[in-house]
Design a protein around this motif. Structure first.
Motif, short mmCIF file in Angstrom:
data_model
loop_
_atom_site.label_atom_id
_atom_site.label_comp_id
_atom_site.label_asym_id
_atom_site.label_seq_id
_atom_site.Cartn_x
_atom_site.Cartn_y
_atom_site.Cartn_z
N SER A 13 0.83 -1.22 -0.01
CA SER A 13 0.14 0.09 -0.10
C SER A 13 0.97 1.36 0.29
N ASN A 14 1.94 1.20 -0.35
CA ASN A 14 2.94 2.42 -0.31
C ASN A 14 2.87 3.05 -1.55
N ARG A 15 2.39 2.47 -2.80
CA ARG A 15 2.31 3.36 -4.10
C ARG A 15 1.19 2.32 -4.65
N GLY A 16 1.02 3.38 -5.88
CA GLY A 16 -0.17 2.57 -6.85
C GLY A 16 -1.49 2.42 -6.49
N ILE A 17 -2.01 1.28 -6.91
CA ILE A 17 -3.40 0.85 -6.51
C ILE A 17 -3.63 0.66 -4.97
N GLY A 18 -2.56 0.22 -4.30
CA GLY A 18 -2.66 0.02 -2.88
C GLY A 18 -2.73 1.33 -2.04
N CYS A 39 3.25 -2.41 3.90
CA CYS A 39 4.24 -2.42 2.89
C CYS A 39 5.69 -3.00 3.42
N ARG A 40 6.53 -2.93 2.46
CA ARG A 40 8.00 -3.40 2.88
C ARG A 40 8.64 -2.76 3.77
N GLU A 41 8.83 -1.42 3.59
CA GLU A 41 9.57 -0.22 4.34
C GLU A 41 8.91 0.64 4.75
N ASN A 94 -5.41 -8.64 -0.82
CA ASN A 94 -3.94 -9.08 -1.53
C ASN A 94 -3.69 -8.23 -2.75
N ASN A 95 -2.99 -7.24 -2.53
CA ASN A 95 -2.80 -6.13 -3.93
C ASN A 95 -1.47 -6.31 -4.51
N ALA A 96 -0.54 -6.48 -3.41
CA ALA A 96 0.94 -6.42 -3.82
C ALA A 96 1.14 -7.55 -5.03
N PRO A 176 5.73 -14.76 -17.30
CA PRO A 176 5.65 -15.03 -16.10
C PRO A 176 4.70 -14.41 -15.12
N TYR A 177 4.10 -13.19 -15.70
CA TYR A 177 2.97 -12.33 -15.24
C TYR A 177 1.70 -13.23 -15.47
N ARG A 178 1.51 -13.42 -16.80
CA ARG A 178 0.22 -14.39 -17.08
C ARG A 178 0.11 -15.59 -16.26
N SER A 180 1.45 -16.55 -13.61
CA SER A 180 1.49 -16.44 -11.82
C SER A 180 -0.23 -16.16 -11.62
N LYS A 181 -0.64 -15.05 -12.49
CA LYS A 181 -1.97 -14.64 -12.16
C LYS A 181 -3.00 -15.59 -12.35
N ALA A 182 -2.69 -16.57 -13.45
CA ALA A 182 -3.62 -17.64 -13.54
C ALA A 182 -3.64 -18.58 -12.49
N TRP A 209 -6.61 -1.26 -16.75
CA TRP A 209 -5.26 -0.93 -16.88
C TRP A 209 -5.14 0.41 -16.56
N VAL A 210 -4.43 0.49 -15.29
CA VAL A 210 -4.37 1.74 -14.51
C VAL A 210 -2.95 2.41 -14.61
N LYS A 211 -2.97 3.83 -14.46
CA LYS A 211 -1.65 4.50 -14.66
C LYS A 211 -0.84 4.41 -13.33
N THR A 212 -0.11 3.47 -13.20
CA THR A 212 0.76 3.24 -11.89
C THR A 212 2.21 2.98 -12.52
N ASP A 213 3.19 2.64 -11.50
CA ASP A 213 4.26 2.34 -12.02
C ASP A 213 4.42 1.03 -12.76
P1 NDP Z 1 2.78 -1.01 -8.52
O1 NDP Z 1 3.91 -1.72 -9.35
O2 NDP Z 1 2.39 0.38 -8.85
O3 NDP Z 1 2.64 -1.33 -7.02
C1 NDP Z 1 3.08 -2.50 -6.58
C2 NDP Z 1 3.21 -2.58 -5.04
O4 NDP Z 1 3.34 -3.96 -4.61
C3 NDP Z 1 3.76 -1.80 -4.46
O5 NDP Z 1 3.47 -1.26 -3.25
C4 NDP Z 1 4.96 -2.93 -4.13
O6 NDP Z 1 6.09 -2.44 -3.09
C5 NDP Z 1 4.06 -3.99 -3.59
N1 NDP Z 1 4.85 -5.33 -3.64
C6 NDP Z 1 5.67 -5.85 -4.60
N2 NDP Z 1 6.16 -7.03 -4.07
C7 NDP Z 1 5.90 -6.94 -2.85
C8 NDP Z 1 6.11 -7.80 -1.71
N3 NDP Z 1 7.07 -8.83 -1.56
N4 NDP Z 1 5.78 -7.55 -0.49
C9 NDP Z 1 5.03 -6.42 -0.15
N5 NDP Z 1 4.71 -5.50 -1.22
C10 NDP Z 1 5.11 -5.83 -2.46
O7 NDP Z 1 1.62 -1.82 -9.01
P2 NDP Z 1 -0.05 -1.38 -9.10
O8 NDP Z 1 -0.53 -0.81 -8.04
O9 NDP Z 1 -0.22 -1.12 -10.46
O10 NDP Z 1 -0.67 -2.99 -8.98
C11 NDP Z 1 -1.33 -3.57 -7.93
C12 NDP Z 1 -2.00 -4.75 -8.23
O11 NDP Z 1 -3.02 -4.46 -9.46
C13 NDP Z 1 -0.88 -5.99 -8.67
O12 NDP Z 1 -1.27 -7.19 -8.09
C14 NDP Z 1 -1.13 -5.99 -9.97
O13 NDP Z 1 -0.76 -7.29 -10.67
C15 NDP Z 1 -2.43 -5.64 -10.24
N6 NDP Z 1 -3.07 -5.19 -11.78
C16 NDP Z 1 -2.21 -3.67 -12.03
C17 NDP Z 1 -2.76 -3.24 -13.21
C18 NDP Z 1 -2.23 -2.10 -13.61
O14 NDP Z 1 -2.71 -1.60 -14.92
N7 NDP Z 1 -1.66 -1.10 -12.98
C19 NDP Z 1 -3.62 -4.23 -14.31
C20 NDP Z 1 -4.01 -5.48 -13.68
C21 NDP Z 1 -3.68 -5.91 -12.49
P3 NDP Z 1 7.58 -1.91 -3.10
O15 NDP Z 1 7.29 -0.35 -3.47
O16 NDP Z 1 8.24 -2.04 -1.86
O17 NDP Z 1 8.10 -2.36 -4.36
#
Ligand code: NDP
Length: 255
Positions: A13-18, A39-41, A94-96, A176-178, A180-182, A209-213
């Motif tokens: 939950s430190n960036r992106g969707i989380g 989050c990890r740190e 479970n978002n990570a 790997p991504y496809r 593992s998600k399957a 499909w979301v604007k994140t890293d």
């Molecule tokens: P980001 O790459 O922006 O963020 C990923 C997050 O997962 C970061 O907070 C990262 O932490 C964390 N993470 C990765 N590994 C671990 C770990 N071992 N322990 C704890 N945290 C971890 O991705 P999104 O926000 O875009 O994606 C979130 C979810 O949505 C994912 O499951 C992704 O597969 C899914 N998704 C995203 C899509 C998109 O278009 N963005 C489309 C479809 C699915 P850290 O900063 O420490 O690396």
């Protein structure tokens, strides 16, 4: 409108969707009493945005959780338990996750294993360790049927992991991504079948499909828009949608 759940835990939950899930949950007029933003740190540079958000909302509790480290997960369970003071955990998200664009030509076993470690073993172990707290929430007084307000596991998945759709393989092989998600999707279905009678809902959500890293700037959806949709879908889940694979608008996605 009632709160989605009294207690929610979000991984990654430190960036992106989380991060946006935590932001919108905390800002909602009916915010959960406890939002465990993990989050990890949490104390490091990558936790800065989350620390700033938590400083504005007492409902947000920062918890260290590396989803691929069992000692870290077990430490997080203890931290969450101490905040909940005998209550259960209602909602685990479970978002990570990690992505990988490896092709048939470039893929190797390490990249395959890295994706499976985070996207499959991570949510599996997190769910396993938090299960007693989810079970406790499911047994809460006056709780019937299945819902996020009772007890639920939400696994954030992706349309490109759908075997039924098998979307755009030639443009984006992502082995790997496809794969593992399957595998994560199969885990969701197994958990849904196993936990239904214990009062725990289990559903997979494709965020769009979301604007994140991960999604990059090319993605059409903003993270605010996607998460608003996801939270609306979560509030609507019931026994009819446990064992479902839904997108951020609530549309069904083939497994
Ligand atoms: P980001 O790459 O922006 O963020 C990923 C997050 O997962 C970061 O907070 C990262 O932490 C964390 N993470 C990765 N590994 C671990 C770990 N071992 N322990 C704890 N945290 C971890 O991705 P999104 O926000 O875009 O994606 C979130 C979810 O949505 C994912 O499951 C992704 O597969 C899914 N998704 C995203 C899509 C998109 O278009 N963005 C489309 C479809 C699915 P850290 O900063 O420490 O690396």
């Amino acid at each position: 409108m009632a709160a989605l759940a009294q207690s929610v835990l979000v991984t990654g939950s430190n960036r992106g969707i989380g991060l946006e899930l935590v932001r919108q949950l905390a800002a909602s007029p009916q915010a959960p009493q406890h939002i465990f933003a993990t989050c990890r740190e949490p104390d490091g540079p990558s936790g800065k945005a989350l620390r700033e958000l938590a400083a504005q909302h007492p409902s947000i509790k920062l918890v260290q959780l590396d989803t691929v480290s069992l000692p870290s997960i077990q430490g997080a369970v203890q931290a969450v338990e101490s905040h909940l003071k005998g209550q259960g955990l209602n909602l685990l998200i479970n978002n990570a996750g990690v992505s990988s664009h490896a092709t048939l030509q470039s893929v190797d076993s390490q990249e395959m294993l890295a994706a499976f470690t985070t996207n499959v073993i991570g949510p599996l172990q997190v769910t396993k360790e938090f299960l007693p707290l989810l079970e406790k929430a499911a047994k809460g007084l006056g709780k019937e049927g299945l819902s996020c307000s009772r007890a639920a596991i939400i696994n954030v998945s992706t349309k490109v992991g759908s075997i039924g759709l098998c979307l755009g393989v030639l443009e984006a092989p992502m082995y790997p991504y496809r794969a593992s998600k399957a595998a994560q999707n199969m885990m969701t279905r197994c958990m849904a079948a196993e936990l239904k009678d214990k009062g725990i809902l289990c559903t997979a959500i494709h965020p769009g499909w979301v604007k994140t890293d991960m999604g990059t700037e090319k993605a059409p959806l903003t993270v605010e828009h996607s998460v608003r949709g996801i939270l609306t879908v979560l509030a609507s889940l019931s026994q009819d949608t446990t064992d479902a694979f839904l997108d951020w608008k609530g549309n069904s996605v083939p497994w």
